[in-house]
Design an enzyme around this catalytic site. Sequence first.
Site, PDB file in Angstrom:
ATOM      1  N   CYS A   1      33.985  -7.728 -65.109  1.00 31.00           N
ATOM      2  CA  CYS A   1      34.242  -6.065 -65.281  1.00 31.00           C
ATOM      3  C   CYS A   1      35.840  -6.239 -64.941  1.00 31.00           C
ATOM      4  CB  CYS A   1      33.624  -5.109 -64.389  1.00 31.00           C
ATOM      5  SG  CYS A   1      34.309  -5.273 -62.396  1.00 31.00           S
TER       6      CYS A   1
ATOM      7  N   CYS B   1      26.029  -2.163 -69.678  1.00 32.69           N
ATOM      8  CA  CYS B   1      26.882  -2.045 -68.508  1.00 32.69           C
ATOM      9  C   CYS B   1      27.758  -1.133 -68.245  1.00 32.69           C
ATOM     10  CB  CYS B   1      27.120  -3.525 -67.822  1.00 32.69           C
ATOM     11  SG  CYS B   1      28.394  -3.638 -66.653  1.00 32.69           S
TER      12      CYS B   1
ATOM     13  N   CYS C   1      37.051  -9.360 -58.244  1.00 29.80           N
ATOM     14  CA  CYS C   1      36.991  -8.614 -59.414  1.00 29.80           C
ATOM     15  C   CYS C   1      38.129  -8.219 -60.100  1.00 29.80           C
ATOM     16  CB  CYS C   1      36.417  -7.250 -58.909  1.00 29.80           C
ATOM     17  SG  CYS C   1      36.421  -5.701 -59.748  1.00 29.80           S
TER      18      CYS C   1
ATOM     19  N   CYS D   1      39.041  -5.659 -54.567  1.00 28.04           N
ATOM     20  CA  CYS D   1      38.297  -6.804 -54.173  1.00 28.04           C
ATOM     21  C   CYS D   1      38.513  -8.089 -54.970  1.00 28.04           C
ATOM     22  CB  CYS D   1      36.749  -6.662 -54.558  1.00 28.04           C
ATOM     23  SG  CYS D   1      36.058  -5.081 -53.756  1.00 28.04           S
TER      24      CYS D   1
ATOM     25  N   CYS E   1      40.090   0.950 -60.005  1.00 20.52           N
ATOM     26  CA  CYS E   1      39.306   0.903 -58.756  1.00 20.52           C
ATOM     27  C   CYS E   1      40.328   0.835 -57.666  1.00 20.52           C
ATOM     28  CB  CYS E   1      38.105  -0.201 -58.640  1.00 20.52           C
ATOM     29  SG  CYS E   1      37.221  -0.183 -57.153  1.00 20.52           S
TER      30      CYS E   1
ATOM     31  N   GLU F   1      36.044  -0.300 -70.136  1.00 24.18           N
ATOM     32  CA  GLU F   1      34.905  -1.319 -70.829  1.00 24.18           C
ATOM     33  C   GLU F   1      33.761  -1.347 -70.371  1.00 24.18           C
ATOM     34  OE1 GLU F   1      37.694  -4.791 -69.916  1.00 24.18           O
ATOM     35  OE2 GLU F   1      35.928  -5.517 -68.724  1.00 24.18           O
TER      36      GLU F   1
HETATM   37 FE1  SF4 Z   1      36.110  -1.997 -57.063  1.00 23.93          FE
HETATM   38 FE2  SF4 Z   1      35.739  -4.146 -58.313  1.00 23.93          FE
HETATM   39 FE3  SF4 Z   1      35.552  -3.973 -55.704  1.00 23.93          FE
HETATM   40 FE4  SF4 Z   1      33.665  -2.965 -57.462  1.00 23.93          FE
HETATM   41  S1  SF4 Z   1      33.916  -5.273 -57.145  1.00 23.93           S
HETATM   42  S2  SF4 Z   1      34.453  -2.135 -55.533  1.00 23.93           S
HETATM   43  S3  SF4 Z   1      34.933  -2.277 -59.060  1.00 23.93           S
HETATM   44  S4  SF4 Z   1      37.327  -3.852 -56.653  1.00 23.93           S
END
Ligand code: SF4
Length: 364
Positions: free
Chosen positions: A353, A106, A120, A117, A113, A93
């Site tokens: 995101c 963006c 996120c 985290c 990923c 996206e």
């Molecule tokens: Fe990955 Fe999200 Fe952490 Fe960024 S914030 S490194 S996209 S898990």
Amino acid sequence: MPKIAITELSPKDLRDILSDWGEPQYRARQILDWVYHKPISDFSAMSNLPPNLRERLDSEFSFQSVLPVTEVTSRDGTTTKVLFRLSDGRSIESVLMMYDKRRTVCVSSQVGCAFGCPLCATGASGFERNLTPAEITDQVLFFSRRLISQQSAVSSPGRDEGLLTIDYRPSNVVFMGMGEPLVNFEAVWRAVENLISPDLLGLGARHLTISTIGIPSAIKKLSQKKLQVGLAVSLHAPNNELRDLLAPPNRMYPLEVLIPACRSYVEATRRRITFEYTLIRSVNDSVPLAIELADLLRGLNCHVDLIPVNPAACPEFKPPHRARVQAFHETLTRHHVPNTIRLRRGLDIHAGCGQLRAQVRKTD
Ligand code: SF4
């Protein structure tokens, strides 16, 4: 086998291919002008090319490597998020934000990923693959073509078309979508070159920002690049104990390694670095932590963006009370750390995101 995307090619690659095809060199300039500056959707619309060349381009290359499948716009109309399908069926996206006189795109740099985290939605989905330079570039071109065609629709007849393309392409690009851009460094950098090359999209390097969770070796690599692309580091905590929880890559790249890498980046580039600090109620929003943050960043040419957590993205975390945000902001200011409280835009469309993708997957 899927066709190569035209935006995968550098101007030299394209000139070489056209030369092999027996075409004059100026055709490369014409083709790139269509690809990067005109609101068209396929090779057949390249009206100043001979039909046989358009057909050959169409048989050898794909015009767009990302195809829009779902789109949502915030109630105030400032934020539009698009879910794109890739040639292998995976999805990513991107978001267009229209405020502060900017037209900011963006972009995503990976499908998913690996870092997981907790702040996120992308992290929750796991890593699938890196995006190609074309897939990153084409996210920007999708919005650029849309902005140009919207402007064309409202412009008065007879206005110079060249001016329209300059006025209404995106003004800024931020690598803050799905994925960690510095893990996919080479592809991200090739996309950066596509976006800033005067022969291609021609954005100013200073209008691009790469946002990272903080990978010291890649920050060092970035500092060796000559282009003045901005760097934003997601910090979220002033000590390892807390940052290990809020940004797990900190266990590999702790603050005693990350912050010196940031200081070296600033020294090498003479650019100010941005730190993003997501404020979470009763987790990292206290005045003592603001003082600890100011100590950590002392003497570093930086700016801190304070971002109250998006409750739609992270239901387990609560946004801080306004008074705590204000106290945090004032403490940093008193300790000479420039900082700004950022508004969370697009809350009603899940603009963090990875959220739209996660939502679509749930309903698939
Ligand atoms: Fe990955 Fe999200 Fe952490 Fe960024 S914030 S490194 S996209 S898990």
